[in-house]
Design a protein around this motif. Structure first.
Motif, PDB file in Angstrom:
ATOM      1  N   GLN A   1       7.586   6.151  -5.376  1.00  0.00           N
ATOM      2  CA  GLN A   1       8.817   6.053  -4.601  1.00  0.00           C
ATOM      3  C   GLN A   1       8.987   4.696  -3.942  1.00  0.00           C
ATOM      4  O   GLN A   1      10.100   4.305  -3.616  1.00  0.00           O
ATOM      5  CB  GLN A   1       8.854   7.153  -3.537  1.00  0.00           C
ATOM      6  CG  GLN A   1       8.886   8.569  -4.113  1.00  0.00           C
ATOM      7  CD  GLN A   1       8.899   9.632  -3.041  1.00  0.00           C
ATOM      8  OE1 GLN A   1       8.208   9.517  -2.035  1.00  0.00           O
ATOM      9  NE2 GLN A   1       9.678  10.676  -3.257  1.00  0.00           N
ATOM     10  N   GLU A   2       7.888   3.990  -3.732  1.00  0.00           N
ATOM     11  CA  GLU A   2       7.961   2.671  -3.114  1.00  0.00           C
ATOM     12  C   GLU A   2       6.788   1.829  -3.564  1.00  0.00           C
ATOM     13  O   GLU A   2       5.658   2.306  -3.651  1.00  0.00           O
ATOM     14  CB  GLU A   2       7.948   2.808  -1.584  1.00  0.00           C
ATOM     15  CG  GLU A   2       8.244   1.511  -0.858  1.00  0.00           C
ATOM     16  CD  GLU A   2       8.461   1.728   0.623  1.00  0.00           C
ATOM     17  OE1 GLU A   2       8.186   0.796   1.401  1.00  0.00           O
ATOM     18  OE2 GLU A   2       8.899   2.827   1.011  1.00  0.00           O
TER      19      GLU A   2
ATOM     20  N   ARG B   1       4.277   4.282  -1.631  1.00  0.00           N
ATOM     21  CA  ARG B   1       4.518   5.718  -1.404  1.00  0.00           C
ATOM     22  C   ARG B   1       4.637   6.397  -2.760  1.00  0.00           C
ATOM     23  O   ARG B   1       5.394   5.951  -3.614  1.00  0.00           O
ATOM     24  CB  ARG B   1       5.793   5.958  -0.598  1.00  0.00           C
ATOM     25  CG  ARG B   1       6.058   7.452  -0.338  1.00  0.00           C
ATOM     26  CD  ARG B   1       7.335   7.691   0.457  1.00  0.00           C
ATOM     27  NE  ARG B   1       7.212   7.193   1.830  1.00  0.00           N
ATOM     28  CZ  ARG B   1       7.841   6.121   2.298  1.00  0.00           C
ATOM     29  NH1 ARG B   1       8.659   5.435   1.509  1.00  0.00           N
ATOM     30  NH2 ARG B   1       7.663   5.736   3.547  1.00  0.00           N
TER      31      ARG B   1
END
Length: 236
Positions: free
Chosen positions: A56-57, A107
């Motif tokens: 996600q990141e 993440r």
């Protein structure tokens, strides 16, 4: 902005875990070493394709998809930042760049199928009853009216009421009075037929009085030039 601890932080969702990444380890190794059991038939060798994770990141800091990922992930999954945990890691050339970012630098999301145990998000609970004991309390008492035969002063009649079993109050005959409260008592007592609510601080000092039963009303206090209303349970 520089990281405060110069470590690479990885947030794991949806189980809300924060881990610290060690250089040159895969995400699979990071999870296993942290006690998070991950489904993998091949033990992290990249031959089963079971350990899918969603980045996600921080995707731009990772190594490109490997041959195993090209085999087990669709082109659409790769475009959406899906990776195999056992094949993905932070590129060595990006380690220092990642450390300069504000944590969490990475993440990843673990789908339900990858978790080897049932992590559950707490959505309900059992309330525990707590007996509150605030420093400021209110008591409602009904004071006997003075008569020609018993011309007892107001304050003495108030103190006598505190030791009456009828009012379910403890013996507070030794409490002191604020001077402003003493001045108010005569008028307040006679405003509602000698029914009165008394505000007691720390079981030792009467700091206010009101006509009638006001034990459920708010106690007002001035703060910063404004009047803030607090319930009697808010003041500790």
């Amino acid at each position: 902005m520089n990281s405060n601890n110069n470590q690479i932080t990885v947030d794991i969702e949806p189980i809300s875990r924060r881990l610290f990444y060690t250089e040159d380890e895969t995400f699979y190794e990071l999870l296993i070493d942290s006690g998070i059991r991950v489904q993998s038939l091949c033990g992290g060798k990249g031959t089963c394709g079971k350990c899918k994770i969603l980045v996600q990141e921080g995707m731009n800091f990772l190594n490109p998809p490997t041959n195993s990922e090209m085999k087990y992930l669709t082109q659409s999954e790769i475009r959406e930042n899906w990776r195999l945990a056992c094949q993905s890691r932070v590129k060595n050339t990006q380690i220092q760049s990642v450390k300069t970012r504000q944590p969490p630098q990475l993440r990843i999301f673990l789908p339900k199928d990858i978790l080897g145990e049932d992590f559950k998000i707490l959505t309900s609970g059992k309330s525990k009853k707590i007996k509150l004991n605030p420093n400021v309390k209110k008591f409602y008492v009904e004071i006997n009216k003075p008569t020609l035969k018993t011309p007892v002063p107001d304050i003495e009649r108030i103190l006598s009421s505190f030791s009456s079993p009828k009012d379910n109050t403890e013996n507070l005959r030794e409490v002191s009075f604020e001077i402003d409260t003493i001045r108010k008592i005569p008028l307040v007592l006679r405003e509602d037929q000698h029914r009165i609510s008394l505000t007691l601080y720390n079981n030792k000092k009467l700091i206010d009085c009101e006509a009638g039963n006001k034990t459920k009303d708010c106690f007002e206090t001035k703060k910063g030039g404004t009047v803030k209303k607090l319930t009697r349970y808010d003041i500790f």
